[in-house]
Motif scaffolding. Structure first.
Motif, PDB file in Angstrom:
ATOM      1  N   THR A   1      25.863  14.757  59.282  1.00 30.23           N
ATOM      2  CA  THR A   1      24.560  15.292  58.867  1.00 30.23           C
ATOM      3  C   THR A   1      24.708  16.677  58.260  1.00 30.23           C
ATOM      4  OG1 THR A   1      23.472  14.032  60.631  1.00 30.23           O
ATOM      5  CG2 THR A   1      22.244  15.871  59.677  1.00 30.23           C
ATOM      6  N   ILE A   2      25.530  17.511  58.877  1.00 34.38           N
ATOM      7  CA  ILE A   2      25.782  18.851  58.331  1.00 34.38           C
ATOM      8  C   ILE A   2      26.413  18.750  56.947  1.00 34.38           C
ATOM      9  CG2 ILE A   2      27.125  20.970  58.647  1.00 34.38           C
ATOM     10  CD1 ILE A   2      26.851  20.566  61.656  1.00 34.38           C
ATOM     11  N   GLU A   3      27.350  17.822  56.783  1.00 25.47           N
ATOM     12  CA  GLU A   3      28.027  17.665  55.500  1.00 25.47           C
ATOM     13  C   GLU A   3      27.061  17.233  54.397  1.00 25.47           C
ATOM     14  OE1 GLU A   3      31.954  17.884  54.907  1.00 25.47           O
ATOM     15  OE2 GLU A   3      30.900  19.391  56.073  1.00 25.47           O
ATOM     16  N   ILE A   4      26.042  16.487  54.752  1.00 24.39           N
ATOM     17  CA  ILE A   4      25.076  16.026  53.751  1.00 24.39           C
ATOM     18  C   ILE A   4      24.057  17.108  53.409  1.00 24.39           C
ATOM     19  CG2 ILE A   4      23.175  14.405  53.329  1.00 24.39           C
ATOM     20  CD1 ILE A   4      24.715  12.332  54.951  1.00 24.39           C
ATOM     21  N   VAL A  61      22.195  15.974  47.725  1.00 29.25           N
ATOM     22  CA  VAL A  61      21.533  15.084  48.666  1.00 29.25           C
ATOM     23  C   VAL A  61      20.743  14.046  47.887  1.00 29.25           C
ATOM     24  CG1 VAL A  61      19.934  14.924  50.609  1.00 29.25           C
ATOM     25  CG2 VAL A  61      21.332  16.976  50.310  1.00 29.25           C
ATOM     26  N   ASP A  62      21.100  12.794  48.058  1.00 30.58           N
ATOM     27  CA  ASP A  62      20.331  11.736  47.425  1.00 30.58           C
ATOM     28  C   ASP A  62      19.885  10.726  48.475  1.00 30.58           C
ATOM     29  OD1 ASP A  62      22.362   9.652  47.775  1.00 30.58           O
ATOM     30  OD2 ASP A  62      23.481  10.739  46.237  1.00 30.58           O
ATOM     31  N   ASN A  63      18.969   9.885  48.083  1.00 31.73           N
ATOM     32  CA  ASN A  63      18.362   8.963  49.039  1.00 31.73           C
ATOM     33  C   ASN A  63      19.375   7.973  49.618  1.00 31.73           C
ATOM     34  OD1 ASN A  63      15.776   9.951  49.111  1.00 31.73           O
ATOM     35  ND2 ASN A  63      15.090   8.748  47.358  1.00 31.73           N
ATOM     36  N   ILE A  72      23.050   7.665  56.478  1.00 32.38           N
ATOM     37  CA  ILE A  72      23.179   8.384  57.751  1.00 32.38           C
ATOM     38  C   ILE A  72      22.067   7.950  58.712  1.00 32.38           C
ATOM     39  CG2 ILE A  72      21.810  10.411  57.069  1.00 32.38           C
ATOM     40  CD1 ILE A  72      24.974  10.382  59.257  1.00 32.38           C
ATOM     41  N   LYS A  73      20.886   7.661  58.200  1.00 30.53           N
ATOM     42  CA  LYS A  73      19.810   7.165  59.063  1.00 30.53           C
ATOM     43  C   LYS A  73      20.211   5.845  59.716  1.00 30.53           C
ATOM     44  CE  LYS A  73      15.815   9.144  56.640  1.00 30.53           C
ATOM     45  NZ  LYS A  73      14.616   8.799  55.840  1.00 30.53           N
ATOM     46  N   SER A  74      20.771   4.937  58.928  1.00 28.20           N
ATOM     47  CA  SER A  74      21.145   3.629  59.464  1.00 28.20           C
ATOM     48  C   SER A  74      22.255   3.763  60.506  1.00 28.20           C
ATOM     49  CB  SER A  74      21.607   2.704  58.330  1.00 28.20           C
ATOM     50  OG  SER A  74      22.815   3.162  57.745  1.00 28.20           O
ATOM     51  N   ARG A  75      23.165   4.708  60.290  1.00 28.72           N
ATOM     52  CA  ARG A  75      24.254   4.898  61.245  1.00 28.72           C
ATOM     53  C   ARG A  75      23.740   5.498  62.550  1.00 28.72           C
ATOM     54  NH1 ARG A  75      28.690   8.049  57.940  1.00 28.72           N
ATOM     55  NH2 ARG A  75      29.715   8.048  59.966  1.00 28.72           N
TER      56      ARG A  75
END
Length: 548
Positions: free
Chosen positions: A318-321, A331-333, A339-342
């Motif tokens: 998350t920090i990397e994104i 940052v793209d969708n 990351i949300k799915s993970r």
């Protein structure tokens, strides 16, 4: 074309400098950008916020700059056997050691349990035992964490000889390990790190973590030990436990301070504690070679540590994104959805015993709300950056509602644990910033008309007793409580003002003055901010307060 965040609306950190040339950086992953907007929304700041005051107050778990290595006992006195040869009663030794092994060891199992238990048992014999070097440091750290859990135990004369007197005392032990990188030295350093983090000395913790990271790499712990034939099965497990413990703590500290993550996954090939993919002595992993072992391990206590390290991995991703340097951040969708799915996959695959869905005697970790609050905290970390967008954007509105929901869940989960499981301590230092951030999110949402004031007030009422409970462990929580009490009082005046607003009235922008008459009298809140933001007045570390 991928939908990206505009550079003008991205979260940014702050860099503070002092006349003596000292600088301190607090990155955006810590939440400082959102809280800076929060203060702008609640108060008329008449311009840019002062960086130094923000750095010193707005995040309640900031580092204590007063603790530096070399201020306590000398190396020779630390090594003196008489300092750790006092005799403890078996009952007292068990009481002091229990908090570490009950809460921290399941998450970061870097110690060898039998040998540590043996040292503790010998301390409680009539003859006692003389410990020095790394073994003494480990025992001191374990017992000191027990004192932090119950400060009354520090009054025992025998205990006073066996614990760290302060963070500086703990840091002075780091000098013993300056030139060594054997496994026991790294374990001793990790013990100091856990003690410092448990006391919420974040900057000092991060410095020790950086030293540990260098030693981890020098010792080759970032390479899977199963690849090398010279290690026994027991040593392979211990090396992996040490690595993943150091990895997890480093990522937690990186997020707390908004600093770059230290362990890059591309540089590591250490297998999971329950999914070993290497055949000993061979470099090439064999997928599913140890499937039977993995299935059996799913029912063992080690899954607590595995779940925690997987969470810390997601924190780093998350920090990397969202929190890389502005000039390389993209940052793209698609990345966000990935990351949300993970995160959802991580939550859905957690053992039911870790999510408080059912009791399992094999799961020894006793903190019912821990992993559930970690999930919601991670959800906030993912969506909070979009709160720096325009309030008129759909992305802002959606992200705010997600953050509100997670904030309410955090407060409800922690409150339920306090009420239904008073025997379970709110031990995790991250609980305080969770409460703090959740409180500000629901207050901010009510302030801009995106959440009912009466619900925000009810949520904040949960924060007050939580801060009172947390203040028993960290004094800074009492200061958070004072500020939240004033915010709560201010919402009462806001409630009346909102009832007079027209339904289609445009919400105030961040640059608008929000201390107009329609929003009540905010002078008391402004005074509280001024007091809290005076240089070093409210947010000094515990050690500095004790010295004064």
């Amino acid at each position: 074309m991928a939908n990206t965040l505009d550079s003008k609306t991205r979260e940014k950190g702050i860099l503070n400098s002092s006349p003596d040339g000292t600088t301190q950086f607090l990155g955006s992953a810590s939440g400082i950008s959102f809280l800076r907007d929060m203060k702008s929304a609640f108060l008329d700041t008449n311009g840019a916020l002062d960086k130094e005051t923000i750095l010193g107050v707005i995040i309640p778990n900031l580092p204590d700059p007063s603790v530096l290595p070399g201020r306590a006992a000398s190396v020779t006195s630390i090594r003196s056997p008489r300092n750790i040869s006092q005799c403890l009663s078996a009952e007292l030794a068990q009481k002091l050691a229990l908090p570490f092994f009950r809460y921290f060891h399941p998450l970061v199992p870097f110690l060898d349990g039998p040998s540590t238990r043996s040292d503790l048992e010998q301390l409680s014999t009539k003859e006692g035992i003389a410990l020095d070097g790394n073994r003494a440091t480990i025992i001191r750290a374990v017992l000191s964490i027990g004192v932090a859990d119950d400060p009354r135990l520090a009054s025992e004369p025998a205990v006073q000889q066996m614990i760290f007197k302060s963070a500086s005392d703990a840091l002075s032990h780091v000098e013993l390990a300056a030139t060594r990188y054997d496994l026991e030295t790294i374990q001793a350093l990790l013990s100091i790190l856990v003690y410092l983090y448990a006391r919420m000395f974040l900057q000092s913790s991060y410095e020790v973590s950086c030293l540990i990271r260098a030693k981890v790499h020098l010792a080759g712990l970032h390479r899977c030990p199963a690849r090398y034939s010279q290690f026994s099965g027991k040593m392979c497990d211990l090396r992996k436990r040490v690595y993943w413990s150091a990895y997890s703590l480093d990522r937690i500290l990186s997020q707390s301070l908004g600093l770059p993550i230290g362990y890059q996954d591309s540089d590591c090939d250490v297998c999971s504690l329950i999914h070993e993919q290497h055949v000993q002595g061979f470099d090439v992993p064999v997928i599913d070679k140890f499937a039977e072992r993995a299935v059996a391990a799913e029912c063992s206590p080690i899954i607590v540590s595995v779940a925690f390290s997987e969470y810390c991995h997601l924190v780093g991703e998350t920090i990397e994104i969202f929190n890389k340097s502005i000039h390389v951040r993209h940052v793209d969708n698609e990345k966000v959805q990935e990351i949300k799915s993970r995160v959802e996959f991580w939550k859905n695959t957690l053992h039911d015993g870790l999510m408080n869905r059912r009791n399992d005697e094999a799961i020894t970790f006793e903190n019912s709300c821990f992993f559930s609050t970690l999930y919601h905290h991670l959800t906030i970390l993912i969506h909070r950056p979009r709160l720096s967008l325009s309030m008129d954007s759909s992305e802002f509105k959606y992200a705010l509602q997600i953050c509100i929901n997670s904030s309410r869940e955090v407060l409800a989960l922690m409150t339920d644990q306090c009420n239904s499981r008073p025997d379970q301590s709110l031990f995790w230092p991250g609980y305080l910033p969770m409460v703090w951030m959740s409180a500000w999110i629901v207050a901010y949402a009510a302030k801009i008309g995106s959440y009912p004031v009466h619900k925000s007030r009810r949520d904040l009422m949960l924060c007050i007793p939580l801060c009172e409970t947390l203040s028993n462990r960290w004094k800074v929580a009492a200061k958070c409580r004072e500020m939240l009490a004033v915010i709560l009082k201010s919402l009462d005046s806001l409630n009346g003002a909102q009832n007079d607003l027209q339904p289609n009235r445009k919400k105030p922008r961040r640059s608008d003055s929000v201390v107009a008459d329609k929003f009540g009298d905010w002078e008391e809140l402004n005074e509280i901010f001024d007091v809290f933001m005076s240089e070093g007045s409210m947010w000094k570390g515990e050690e500095q307060q004790q010295q004064e």
